[in-house]
Design an enzyme around this catalytic site. Structure first.
Site, PDB file in Angstrom:
ATOM      1  CG  HIS A  37      -7.378 -10.386   3.310  1.00 55.27           C
ATOM      2  ND1 HIS A  37      -6.524  -9.512   2.750  1.00 55.27           N
ATOM      3  CD2 HIS A  37      -7.572  -9.728   4.690  1.00 55.27           C
ATOM      4  CE1 HIS A  37      -6.034  -8.458   3.592  1.00 55.27           C
ATOM      5  NE2 HIS A  37      -6.660  -8.611   4.407  1.00 55.27           N
TER       6      HIS A  37
ATOM      7  NE  ARG B 109      -2.360  -8.690   4.760  1.00 59.83           N
ATOM      8  CZ  ARG B 109      -1.311  -8.126   4.818  1.00 59.83           C
ATOM      9  NH1 ARG B 109      -0.292  -8.688   4.031  1.00 59.83           N
ATOM     10  NH2 ARG B 109      -1.130  -6.862   5.349  1.00 59.83           N
TER      11      ARG B 109
ATOM     12  CE  LYS C 173      -4.393  -1.757   2.391  1.00 66.57           C
ATOM     13  NZ  LYS C 173      -5.039  -1.792   3.494  1.00 66.57           N
TER      14      LYS C 173
END
Length: 297
Positions: A241, A244, A171
């Site tokens: 996700h 993760r 990000k």
């Protein structure tokens, strides 16, 4: 005015496209509500905190949840802050609006024994380009903890086989290095050979489709979702996700420090990483309840 704000978020603050889209939607929705759909009538200098509270209350009555209300408030705060900095507005009416309390559910994760089955290589079945690629997608997400977008944008030269590490662009375009072990290295080598056979040896993106084009978000989601579904994974969500979350949980369960996991995940704040300590503590609680004779009573 809203278009200029959106451009500011994207080009000057360098926020993610997801955040930019969300802020633009929220501010536009509010402005249309305020002006009856005629954005040319928008006059931010006349807006009061009470006006914003009325809109948020109206959104709440329509069934908008606390998490979304928090985001809408933050979007308006950012919009008025931008107007103060760039258009001479004197106050931020959204600053006095109390953020809605948002529930904080624990992240979903895949138990280790189920992850072993999910990543198990079936040499009899996995012999096509897509089979090899899809297994590597699962293995890389779990072995590195990278985000779906980071995997999608991974370049071939981001992977250093000699050093056993790969470079991830996270990000806000922040780079980080993630080490990897022999299992992932072998899977990368196998995939590159299959990619060469498919005629895409010099692909710019590391992960490609059969036609040589890069992957897209929905394809990655489907690969993970379908693999979890077929293996009967017991998780509240079946998405990239979750891989993760599983990476972080298993790293902490097996002795990694919180600071190390924070760095590997690319979190700016340690508090963001600390949520995974609650997951590991929950497992301890469950084991205690199941095993201790007094707890069972």
């Amino acid at each position: 005015m809203i278009d200029q704000f959106t451009s500011y978020l994207r080009n000057e603050l360098n926020l993610s496209e997801h955040t930019v889209t969300a802020y633009n939607f929220d501010v536009t929705e509010w402005a249309e509500w305020l002006t009856g759909g005629d954005l040319s009538k928008l006059d931010p200098s006349s807006v009061t905190t009470a006006d914003l509270r009325v809109w948020l209350a109206d959104e709440s009555r329509r069934g908008v949840g606390a998490r979304s209300l928090r985001r809408k408030t933050q979007s308006l705060r950012a919009f008025f802050k931008y107007l103060i900095n760039r258009h001479g507005l004197t106050s931020n009416p959204a600053q006095e609006v109390t953020l809605a309390k948002s529930p904080k559910p624990l992240p979903a994760f895949v138990p280790e024994e189920e992850m072993d089955l999910l990543l198990k290589k079936n040499s009899a079945a996995e012999n096509s380009f897509e089979d090899v690629r899809n297994r590597l997608i699962l293995l890389m997400l779990y072995s590195t903890g990278m985000r779906r977008a980071e995997l999608r944008d991974l370049r071939d030269d981001d992977i250093n086989m000699l050093r056993g590490e790969l470079k991830v662009l996270g990000k806000r375009n922040k780079e980080r290095m993630i080490p990897f072990g022999k299992e992932l290295a072998d899977a990368i080598t196998e995939y590159r050979e299959e990619r060469r056979k498919a005629g895409h040896a010099s692909a710019e993106h590391f992960f490609v489709r059969q036609n040589g084009e890069p992957l897209y978000d929905k394809l990655i989601y489907n690969v993970v979702h379908n693999a979890m579904l077929s293996q009967g994974v017991h998780a509240t969500r079946l998405s990239p996700h979750v891989m993760r979350h599983s990476f972080a949980t298993d790293m902490l369960n097996n002795g990694a420090s919180l600071n190390a996991v924070q760095h590997l995940l690319g979190h700016e704040s340690l508090a963001t990483t600390q949520v995974y300590t609650h997951i590991t503590y929950r497992e301890l609680q469950q084991n205690y309840q199941l095993a201790h004779p007094r707890a069972k009573k």
